[in-house]
Write a protein that holds these residues in place. Structure first.
Motif, PDB file in Angstrom:
ATOM      1  N   GLN A 251       0.797  -1.238  -0.012  1.00  0.00           N
ATOM      2  CA  GLN A 251       0.005  -0.076   0.106  1.00  0.00           C
ATOM      3  C   GLN A 251       0.978   1.110  -0.194  1.00  0.00           C
ATOM      4  N   ARG A 252       2.006   1.396   0.732  1.00  0.00           N
ATOM      5  CA  ARG A 252       2.840   2.423   0.617  1.00  0.00           C
ATOM      6  C   ARG A 252       3.550   2.560  -0.878  1.00  0.00           C
ATOM      7  N   ASP A 253       3.635   1.560  -1.428  1.00  0.00           N
ATOM      8  CA  ASP A 253       4.198   1.634  -2.689  1.00  0.00           C
ATOM      9  C   ASP A 253       3.174   2.234  -3.621  1.00  0.00           C
ATOM     10  N   ALA A 254       1.905   1.852  -3.540  1.00  0.00           N
ATOM     11  CA  ALA A 254       0.902   2.275  -4.533  1.00  0.00           C
ATOM     12  C   ALA A 254       0.646   3.970  -4.158  1.00  0.00           C
ATOM     13  N   TYR A 255       0.636   4.276  -2.804  1.00  0.00           N
ATOM     14  CA  TYR A 255       0.738   5.552  -2.424  1.00  0.00           C
ATOM     15  C   TYR A 255       1.859   6.415  -2.850  1.00  0.00           C
ATOM     16  N   THR A 256       3.025   5.821  -3.223  1.00  0.00           N
ATOM     17  CA  THR A 256       4.085   6.687  -3.683  1.00  0.00           C
ATOM     18  C   THR A 256       4.019   6.856  -4.986  1.00  0.00           C
ATOM     19  N   ARG A 257       3.413   5.801  -5.874  1.00  0.00           N
ATOM     20  CA  ARG A 257       2.990   5.927  -7.463  1.00  0.00           C
ATOM     21  C   ARG A 257       2.066   7.105  -7.588  1.00  0.00           C
ATOM     22  N   ARG A 258       0.831   7.098  -6.351  1.00  0.00           N
ATOM     23  CA  ARG A 258      -0.322   8.200  -6.747  1.00  0.00           C
ATOM     24  C   ARG A 258       0.441   9.708  -6.355  1.00  0.00           C
ATOM     25  N   GLY A 259       1.113   9.640  -5.232  1.00  0.00           N
ATOM     26  CA  GLY A 259       1.828  10.925  -5.105  1.00  0.00           C
ATOM     27  C   GLY A 259       2.609  11.622  -5.917  1.00  0.00           C
ATOM     28  N   ASN A 260       3.434  10.470  -6.562  1.00  0.00           N
ATOM     29  CA  ASN A 260       4.120  11.217  -7.826  1.00  0.00           C
ATOM     30  C   ASN A 260       3.352  11.705  -9.186  1.00  0.00           C
ATOM     31  N   THR A 261       2.487  11.026  -8.933  1.00  0.00           N
ATOM     32  CA  THR A 261       1.383  11.470 -10.144  1.00  0.00           C
ATOM     33  C   THR A 261       0.798  12.744  -9.658  1.00  0.00           C
ATOM     34  N   MET A 262       0.351  12.998  -8.416  1.00  0.00           N
ATOM     35  CA  MET A 262      -0.148  14.268  -8.054  1.00  0.00           C
ATOM     36  C   MET A 262       0.838  15.353  -8.303  1.00  0.00           C
ATOM     37  N   HIS A 263       2.040  15.069  -8.190  1.00  0.00           N
ATOM     38  CA  HIS A 263       3.273  16.175  -8.299  1.00  0.00           C
ATOM     39  C   HIS A 263       3.141  16.590  -9.422  1.00  0.00           C
ATOM     40  N   LEU A 264       3.009  15.604 -10.682  1.00  0.00           N
ATOM     41  CA  LEU A 264       3.061  15.947 -11.980  1.00  0.00           C
ATOM     42  C   LEU A 264       1.968  16.689 -12.385  1.00  0.00           C
ATOM     43  N   ASP A 265       0.862  16.460 -11.643  1.00  0.00           N
ATOM     44  CA  ASP A 265      -0.453  17.625 -11.982  1.00  0.00           C
ATOM     45  C   ASP A 265      -0.473  18.768 -11.243  1.00  0.00           C
ATOM     46  N   GLY A 266       0.435  18.877 -10.382  1.00  0.00           N
ATOM     47  CA  GLY A 266       0.429  20.218  -9.645  1.00  0.00           C
ATOM     48  C   GLY A 266      -0.413  20.147  -8.331  1.00  0.00           C
ATOM     49  N   ALA A 267      -0.657  18.966  -8.103  1.00  0.00           N
ATOM     50  CA  ALA A 267      -1.363  18.744  -6.669  1.00  0.00           C
ATOM     51  C   ALA A 267      -0.746  18.843  -5.278  1.00  0.00           C
ATOM     52  N   GLY A 268       0.646  18.467  -5.349  1.00  0.00           N
ATOM     53  CA  GLY A 268       1.472  18.263  -4.422  1.00  0.00           C
ATOM     54  C   GLY A 268       0.993  17.023  -3.255  1.00  0.00           C
ATOM     55  N   ALA A 269       1.889  16.389  -2.813  1.00  0.00           N
ATOM     56  CA  ALA A 269       1.969  15.194  -1.847  1.00  0.00           C
ATOM     57  C   ALA A 269       3.167  15.000  -1.233  1.00  0.00           C
ATOM     58  N   GLU A 270       2.889  14.243   0.039  1.00  0.00           N
ATOM     59  CA  GLU A 270       4.080  14.033   0.864  1.00  0.00           C
ATOM     60  C   GLU A 270       3.835  12.646   1.525  1.00  0.00           C
ATOM     61  N   LEU A 271       4.792  11.833   1.226  1.00  0.00           N
ATOM     62  CA  LEU A 271       4.688  10.430   2.036  1.00  0.00           C
ATOM     63  C   LEU A 271       5.284  10.699   3.514  1.00  0.00           C
ATOM     64  N   ILE A 272       4.336  10.187   4.374  1.00  0.00           N
ATOM     65  CA  ILE A 272       4.983  10.475   5.911  1.00  0.00           C
ATOM     66  C   ILE A 272       5.195   9.048   6.426  1.00  0.00           C
ATOM     67  N   GLY A 273       6.038   8.880   7.227  1.00  0.00           N
ATOM     68  CA  GLY A 273       6.630   7.669   7.677  1.00  0.00           C
ATOM     69  C   GLY A 273       5.695   7.240   9.143  1.00  0.00           C
ATOM     70  N   ARG A 274       5.846   6.258   9.759  1.00  0.00           N
ATOM     71  CA  ARG A 274       5.386   6.191  11.096  1.00  0.00           C
ATOM     72  C   ARG A 274       5.458   6.928  12.113  1.00  0.00           C
ATOM     73  N   GLU A 275       6.867   7.113  12.450  1.00  0.00           N
ATOM     74  CA  GLU A 275       7.051   8.087  13.550  1.00  0.00           C
ATOM     75  C   GLU A 275       6.651   9.580  13.433  1.00  0.00           C
ATOM     76  N   ALA A 276       6.912  10.100  12.219  1.00  0.00           N
ATOM     77  CA  ALA A 276       6.415  11.458  11.942  1.00  0.00           C
ATOM     78  C   ALA A 276       4.989  11.622  11.833  1.00  0.00           C
ATOM     79  N   LEU A 277       4.409  10.484  11.591  1.00  0.00           N
ATOM     80  CA  LEU A 277       2.858  10.504  11.540  1.00  0.00           C
ATOM     81  C   LEU A 277       2.498  10.359  12.998  1.00  0.00           C
ATOM     82  N   ARG A 278       3.011   9.600  13.877  1.00  0.00           N
ATOM     83  CA  ARG A 278       2.411   9.524  15.247  1.00  0.00           C
ATOM     84  C   ARG A 278       2.591  10.784  15.937  1.00  0.00           C
ATOM     85  N   GLU A 279       3.641  11.732  15.545  1.00  0.00           N
ATOM     86  CA  GLU A 279       3.780  13.026  16.388  1.00  0.00           C
ATOM     87  C   GLU A 279       2.495  13.757  15.946  1.00  0.00           C
TER      88      GLU A 279
END
Length: 416
Positions: A126-154
């Protein structure tokens, strides 16, 4: 009257007796250049952009009930542009850009809140699928950020990161997503369209569509026949019924989608969160209640109510993601009728009848698409050609094999 801080002060000093109705509700005229069937968000937005962007004001919006009574006035209010496929992402990015300038554009406080959206993931795949989606979002100007577990917990410490079956490993973050006050969108578009000469006509149900050969001549309503140069259908979950009045069968089904609101509580969730291990999405309203939803009920229905099995399923997903939700009481729920297309993507196109146009098949994405849908549908009605970002939303794509299947589940509407 243009709304401003000064107008609020002056009206307050005079006992608020000088406010005028936000929009006029005139009697219908015998004939219009364009008749829009459906006074929800998409119909009102179409009328607004027809008048504002294309100079067409001999337009009527016909609504069978009061303005804001349908899906536009009762939904989970989420806006976003985090799609994957080429047919979808440019369109929803256009819509999000329109959201970002909407309040200044139509001079109405729609409470646009770009508080961000977290899509949780629970596995490496699922992380890999979101990485692909996030890259596509960047290409279309939507912007995206993949956040890891510990950063998300904060950021979101109240999530159940150590769920035995579905541990949370991170999230795809879409900072420009958020929420908008749903009924204010209807009011703002209705007011803006009315100010530009459009007739907003509530309590005017369309009961039939009159046609001669390959053209439509107008609509039969509870307030008499109304002639039209063009008829535009924007009736959401009732699209199949209104299209059938013209002898058309659409590639879609109608399903119920429930939404829920809890009792008010102190600020807890300052963003939008979606569960990656089940279909659940939640945000907190300005009144303090948590607004959430999940899957459609799964069976065909035109009833604006749902069943308890889906209530249980949605609640289970919510508690699995945020265990503390189990202590809250649900105050109310509402079921809206979704027009579920065969590939989960919308239709903005001319029909086989020369002057009958269709805006439908929005599935779960109707509210977030409101500005983009209205703008692109107005472009089609005014110019006779699809807007470039909506060119893929053709009605004949199902016959041609050009599906826009975001989830990859095939031609089964209840799975989209």
């Amino acid at each position: 009257m243009r709304y401003s801080a000064l107008s609020i002060v002056l009206n307050g000093l005079t006992g608020n007796r000088r406010w005028q109705p936000a929009w006029a509700s005139p009697a219908p005229k015998p004939h219009y250049d364009v008749v829009i069937v459906g006074g929800g968000g998409h119909g009102l937005a179409t009328a607004y952009y027809l008048a504002k962007e294309f100079g067409l004001s001999n337009v009527a919006v016909l609504e069978k009930s009061w303005i804001g009574s349908g899906n536009i006035g009762r939904n989970t209010t989420i806006i976003r542009s985090n799609y994957l496929l080429p047919g979808n992402n440019p369109f929803y990015e256009l819509s999000l850009k329109l959201w970002e300038g909407l309040e200044q554009d139509f001079n109405f406080n729609a409470m646009v809140s770009q508080r961000g959206i977290y899509n949780l993931y629970h596995s490496d795949g699922q992380r890999d699928a979101y990485t692909r989606r996030g890259n596509t979002m960047h290409l279309d100007g939507a912007g995206a950020e993949l956040i890891g577990r510990e950063a998300l917990r904060e950021r979101l410490p109240y999530l159940d990161f150590d769920n035995a079956r579905f541990p949370i490993k991170g999230a795809l973050y879409h900072a420009r997503g958020g929420t908008v006050r749903h009924d204010a969108v209807a009011w703002g578009y209705a007011r803006g369209a009315s100010q530009r000469g459009v007739d907003i006509i509530p309590h005017c149900e369309v009961t039939g569509i009159r046609r001669e050969g390959g053209r439509v001549t107008g609509v039969e309503t509870t307030r008499g026949f109304i002639g039209a140069g063009k008829v535009a259908l924007a009736t959401a979950g009732s699209s199949s019924l209104t299209a059938k009045m013209a002898g058309l069968t659409l590639p879609m089904e109608s399903h119920v989608l429930q939404a829920f609101v809890t009792e008010g509580l102190k600020p807890l969730i300052d963003t939008v969160i979606t569960y990656g291990a089940g279909h659940f999405y939640v945000s907190q309203s300005d009144k303090g209640g948590l607004v959430f939803g999940g899957d459609i009920d799964g069976y065909n229905s035109y009833a604006q109510r749902g069943n308890l099995a889906t209530v249980e399923n949605v609640a289970e997903a919510g508690v699995a993601m945020i265990p503390s939700l189990s202590r809250l009481r649900v105050l109310r729920s509402w079921g809206g009728i979704m027009d579920m297309s065969m590939d989960g993507s919308p239709i903005i196109d001319r029909t086989d009848l020369d002057n009958l146009y269709l805006n439908s098949g929005w599935c779960y994405g109707g509210f977030k698409a409101t500005p983009g849908s209205g703008f692109c549908f107005a472009h089609l009605l005014a110019r006779g050609a699809p807007h470039p970002v909506a060119a893929a939303f053709r009605l004949d794509r199902f016959r041609r094999g050009f599906l826009i299947d975001e989830k990859g589940v095939g031609a089964q509407p209840n799975l989209h």
